[in-house]
Write an enzyme that holds these catalytic residues in place. Structure first.
Site, short mmCIF file in Angstrom:
data_model
loop_
_atom_site.label_atom_id
_atom_site.label_comp_id
_atom_site.label_asym_id
_atom_site.label_seq_id
_atom_site.Cartn_x
_atom_site.Cartn_y
_atom_site.Cartn_z
N CYS A 1 -3.07 -0.49 7.47
CA CYS A 1 -1.90 0.38 7.57
C CYS A 1 -2.36 1.44 8.27
O CYS A 1 -0.55 2.30 8.71
CB CYS A 1 -2.16 1.09 5.85
SG CYS A 1 -1.54 0.71 4.52
N GLU B 1 0.94 4.18 1.56
CA GLU B 1 0.83 4.11 3.20
C GLU B 1 1.90 3.89 4.04
O GLU B 1 3.08 4.30 4.10
CB GLU B 1 -0.34 4.53 3.72
CG GLU B 1 -1.23 5.10 4.21
CD GLU B 1 -2.30 4.50 2.99
OE1 GLU B 1 -3.45 4.76 3.45
OE2 GLU B 1 -2.08 3.92 2.36
N HIS C 1 0.61 -1.11 0.09
CA HIS C 1 0.02 0.09 0.24
C HIS C 1 0.87 1.44 0.05
O HIS C 1 1.65 1.23 0.36
CB HIS C 1 -1.19 -0.70 1.27
CG HIS C 1 -2.29 -1.15 1.29
ND1 HIS C 1 -3.03 -1.06 2.04
CD2 HIS C 1 -2.42 -2.17 0.27
CE1 HIS C 1 -4.31 -2.10 1.91
NE2 HIS C 1 -2.91 -3.04 0.67
N CYS D 1 -6.57 1.47 5.38
CA CYS D 1 -7.20 0.68 6.05
C CYS D 1 -6.37 0.19 7.27
O CYS D 1 -6.19 1.07 7.55
CB CYS D 1 -6.93 -0.54 5.20
SG CYS D 1 -4.77 -1.16 4.99
#
Length: 156
Positions: free
Chosen positions: A118, A89, A87, A115
């Protein structure tokens, strides 16, 4: 001689626009996202979603789950754990670590809310403010950030 008034964006608008540019580097087959970490109005690192270094890009067939999703063999949120894409992040935090730069007391700008996975990483990275543009389907991430005392804001 007349000069046009220069309208400067706020810091939040400026960094969010940069996160939008960062997401253009995404190699995810499904949806691009971008993130950046900022301290003292300076960019610490950037990240976008896609396959790990050295692995065939998702857009080139590197992630079997994304391929199956693209072919409508699985539904949107099925088998998420089998996706190999990192992801945005996570990539921003990992890049800061790779370069030996602290994320303690930093702000993260992201094109999407985190999410829950994360969110845990963001909390443990010491990030104190999270500013995002659109909502992720996993609402637990934002709730977790708020529980941890992180300043969370959606920018329009």
């Amino acid at each position: 001689m007349s000069f046009k008034k220069n309208i400067r964006p706020s810091w939040d608008e400026y960094f969010m626009k940069l996160a939008q540019v960062v997401k253009t580097r995404s190699n995810c087959l499904r949806r691009p996202y971008g993130a950046l970490i900022v301290k003292d109005h300076r960019i610490v690192s950037t990240g976008y979603n896609g396959t790990p270094h050295g692995v065939k890009n998702c857009i080139d067939g590197g992630c079997e789950r994304c391929l199956r999703r693209e072919r409508n063999e699985i539904k949107a949120h099925e088998y998420q754990e089998s996706c190999i894409c990192v992801h945005a992040e996570e990539n921003a935090i990992v890049q800061a670590a790779y370069l030996g730069t602290s994320t303690k007391k930093a702000t993260m700008y992201s094109t999407i809310s985190p999410c829950s996975s994360c969110a845990k990483t963001i909390i443990n990275a010491g990030i104190v403010k999270y500013i995002y543009y659109e909502n992720h389907h996993d609402k637990a991430g934002i709730n977790l950030l708020k529980k941890a005392g992180i300043d969370v804001r959606k920018i329009k």
